[in-house]
Design a protein around this motif. Structure first.
Motif, short mmCIF file in Angstrom:
data_model
loop_
_atom_site.label_atom_id
_atom_site.label_comp_id
_atom_site.label_asym_id
_atom_site.label_seq_id
_atom_site.Cartn_x
_atom_site.Cartn_y
_atom_site.Cartn_z
N UNK A 1 0.74 -1.12 -0.01
CA UNK A 1 -0.14 0.11 0.02
C UNK A 1 0.83 0.99 -0.13
N UNK A 2 1.69 1.22 0.96
CA UNK A 2 2.82 2.46 0.93
C UNK A 2 3.56 2.51 -0.41
N UNK A 3 3.98 1.52 -1.01
CA UNK A 3 4.59 1.61 -2.26
C UNK A 3 3.64 2.15 -3.16
N UNK A 4 2.47 1.68 -3.36
CA UNK A 4 1.49 2.20 -4.36
C UNK A 4 1.34 3.99 -4.03
N UNK A 5 0.98 4.07 -2.56
CA UNK A 5 0.91 5.56 -2.59
C UNK A 5 2.04 6.54 -2.84
N UNK A 6 3.30 5.75 -2.76
CA UNK A 6 4.61 6.44 -2.77
C UNK A 6 4.61 6.80 -4.53
N UNK A 7 4.31 5.55 -5.24
CA UNK A 7 4.43 5.97 -6.77
C UNK A 7 3.27 6.81 -7.14
N UNK A 8 2.15 6.85 -6.55
CA UNK A 8 0.86 7.70 -7.00
C UNK A 8 1.40 9.12 -6.60
N UNK A 9 2.08 9.05 -5.29
CA UNK A 9 2.48 10.41 -4.76
C UNK A 9 3.45 11.00 -5.73
N UNK A 10 4.46 10.37 -6.17
CA UNK A 10 5.67 10.52 -7.17
C UNK A 10 4.85 11.04 -8.41
#
Length: 634
Positions: A41-50
């Motif tokens: 989830x954090x990876x998805x959020x990080x990629x989405x945030x990026x």
């Protein structure tokens, strides 16, 4: 290890390991799986945030370019507008001058027309007067001539009378002649006087006629001059009108062009203002995106670090569980044959179900290897060990109250001292077992939500005004940082455990919310309602992910199963069901209930499902095939 066989020699199970360590490994393995979910989830959020940060940066650049272009257009448009405005002002000034000249010309025309008309009347009147005076003068001259002629005749007659008198012979003739002379003399005097008077009248009439003629001539000249002035004024008026029309046309054209350029300027300034707002919003969005990206990076780092900690704990527990697999040297059955006990080098007594080989309990107390085991007919377990100790054990399950919350311990029936205002309808332990939440409240008046310290049995915090009506469901998040609640006010809410601060509300149920549950990754929650539906929510946004129907009455109980997306629920229509929250599928139901069902639970691996209801029976089902295993009733 030890092997368990049936009487036909078939191996039923292999008995090894430590139940406590196995449970610990199971827990840390579950934590590891949740940690992986959280990392995902954090990876998805990080990629989405990026991606969002990059998109916002690109949008900010685009907005800046648009602002620069808008500024340029304004700079280019302002001179056009100013030139058009200057031309419009000049045209307006020229038109105002022409309009004033036209007004003056029209006034002059009116004035000269009036003056010409008035002088024409005067000339005509003077002409008439001159004509009358001329006629009167002619008549007077004629009368004067007639009088002169009459005087001449009278003088002639007098002369004749005087001659006749001189010739009279007798007195009578002399007398008659004298009378004739006197009469002639009188007639002559009268004729002379008439001639003199008429001559005077004729002279006066001639003089009056000359004056009238001169007045008439002067008036005619003035009238002619006035007519010429009117003609000139008319011509000037036409010129002024033409100029007025021309300047008005020029002014209208200039005004139209000015309005056009003004409109273009407004359009460009509006575009500039819009571009400025967009740029500011883009800059803020970029800043917010960078903050979100920083938070997402920090969260990803933290989740990665937590993953490593959990991985290390799993490795440690795995090693400990492996290390606990030591030689088993003694075994014994319980008198009823339902339990099997083993002991050996790990210094512990292990209790197993004799029919399945499933571990039941582990008992520790020896300081050396257990060398002997025996079970008395009453169920007392006797053990002997290399530590030179012989011990007796009671392994029958025993339950005793560890404490109570509410009334004072020495006055358990005195409810006046209880902090609970009314019924307690929901309870839940935090994942680490250190805290307990209670939910309830006074119907239609308050929703009571309290967090307790389990060890001290004291109130940590009451979340005031959590809901406006009775709370039916409450549950801690897996990390113990947030608290979820649902109530008769139709709201689902999340609170911060440490501060008690309200974080988010979820609105969508049309009747009481009867139960709530967290998904292990804290990304989703589910709620059950008296509106006969289950709702699944996005924790981050507050949006509904899904509404699951199918119940014909209230959904009374709800729990996520293990660490996955599936939920177990039951309702007033006697049913107990498994659902997938991802697509809403009711993939298994459990029948047998005869009345309203109030509570349901599932084992983590979905092997077993248990539920109870209004008919007073607790039913246990096989979670894999839905078959009833056993029904417990008084």
């Amino acid at each position: 290890f030890a092997r368990l066989y049936d009487m036909a020699g078939k191996q039923l199970a292999e008995l090894k390991g430590d139940l406590g360590l196995a449970r610990s490994l199971s827990g840390t393995t579950e934590d590891q799986n949740v940690a992986k979910q959280l990392v995902g989830i954090a990876d998805g959020k990080q990629k989405a945030a990026d991606k969002t940060a990059k998109d916002r940066t690109a949008a900010a650049k685009k907005a800046k370019d648009a602002k620069t272009a808008a500024d340029k257009k304004v700079v280019e448009q302002k001179p056009k507008f100013n030139a058009a405005k200057t031309k419009s002002d000049a045209a307006t000034k020229a038109f105002d001058t022409a309009a004033k000249a036209l007004v003056a010309a029209k006034k002059a025309t009116v004035d000269t027309t009036k003056k010409s008309t008035d002088l024409k009347k005067v000339a005509d009147t003077a002409k008439k007067a001159a004509d009358v005076a001329t006629k009167k003068s002619a008549d007077a001259a004629k009368a004067s001539e007639a009088a002169k002629k009459a005087a001449a005749e009278a003088a002639k007659k007098l002369t004749a009378a005087q001659e006749a008198a001189k010739k009279a012979a007798d007195d009578a003739a002399k007398k008659k002649a004298a009378e004739a002379v006197k009469a002639a003399t009188d007639a002559k005097a009268k004729a002379d006087k008439a001639a003199t008077d008429n001559a005077k009248v004729a002279a006066d009439a001639k003089k009056a006629s000359d004056v009238a003629t001169k007045t008439s001539t002067d008036a005619a000249a003035a009238s002619k001059a006035a007519a010429a002035a009117k003609t000139k004024a008319d011509a000037a008026g036409k010129v002024a009108q033409t100029k007025n029309d021309t300047t008005k046309k020029a002014k209208d054209a200039a005004d139209k062009e000015t309005a056009k350029q003004k409109g273009e300027l407004k359009k460009t300034t509006d575009a500039q203002a819009s571009a400025d707002r967009t740029q500011k919003l883009a800059v803020k969005a970029t800043s917010d995106a960078q903050v979100s990206l920083k938070a997402a990076n920090a969260d990803k780092t933290a989740k990665d670090a937590q993953q490593k900690i959990v991985d290390a704990a799993v490795a440690k527990d795995t090693a400990a569980a492996k290390a606990a697999e030591k030689p088993i040297t003694v075994v014994a059955f319980s008198p009823d044959g339902k339990l099997l006990l083993t002991g050996g080098a790990d210094q512990k007594i292990h209790v197993w179900y004799a029919t399945t080989g499933q571990a039941v309990e582990t008992v520790g107390g020896h300081a050396g290897a257990i060398t002997s085991l025996s079970v008395s007919p009453s169920g007392v377990v006797l053990s002997g060990g290399a530590d030179k100790l012989a011990a007796a054990w009671d392994i029958s399950p025993g339950w005793s109250a560890a404490g109570q919350l509410g009334p004072q311990a020495d006055k358990p029936l005195d409810l006046s001292t209880s902090p609970f205002v009314s019924r307690v309808l929901s309870i839940d332990f935090s994942h680490d077992g250190k805290m307990l939440v209670t939910g309830g409240g006074d119907p239609s008046r308050s929703g009571e939500l309290m967090i307790w310290d389990v060890a001290k049995k004291t109130l940590i915090r009451e979340i005031k005004d959590a809901h406006s009506d009775t709370i039916f469901g409450a549950e801690f998040s897996r990390d113990g940082k947030k608290l979820l609640s649902g109530a008769a006010d139709k709201f689902v809410k999340i609170f911060d455990v440490v501060s008690g601060k309200h974080i988010r509300s979820f609105e969508g149920h049309t009747h009481h919310v009867l139960d709530v549950s967290w998904k292990a990754d804290n990304a989703s929650i589910a709620s059950a309602g008296a509106d006969n539906v289950i709702k699944v929510w996005n924790v981050d946004t507050g949006e509904q992910r899904r509404t699951i129907g199918g119940y014909s009455k209230q959904v009374t109980s709800l729990r996520f199963v293990g660490i996955g997306e599936n939920v177990i629920s039951c309702g007033g229509d006697k049913s107990v069901r498994y659902h997938k929250t991802g697509n809403g599928q009711n993939y298994r139901s459990f029948s047998g209930g005869t009345d309203f069902m109030y509570a349901a639970a599932s084992s983590r691996d979905e092997s077993f499902v248990v539920a109870g209801g209004e008919d007073g029976t607790v039913r246990l089902w096989n979670g894999k095939n839905g078959k009833l295993v056993k029904a417990f009733s008084r």
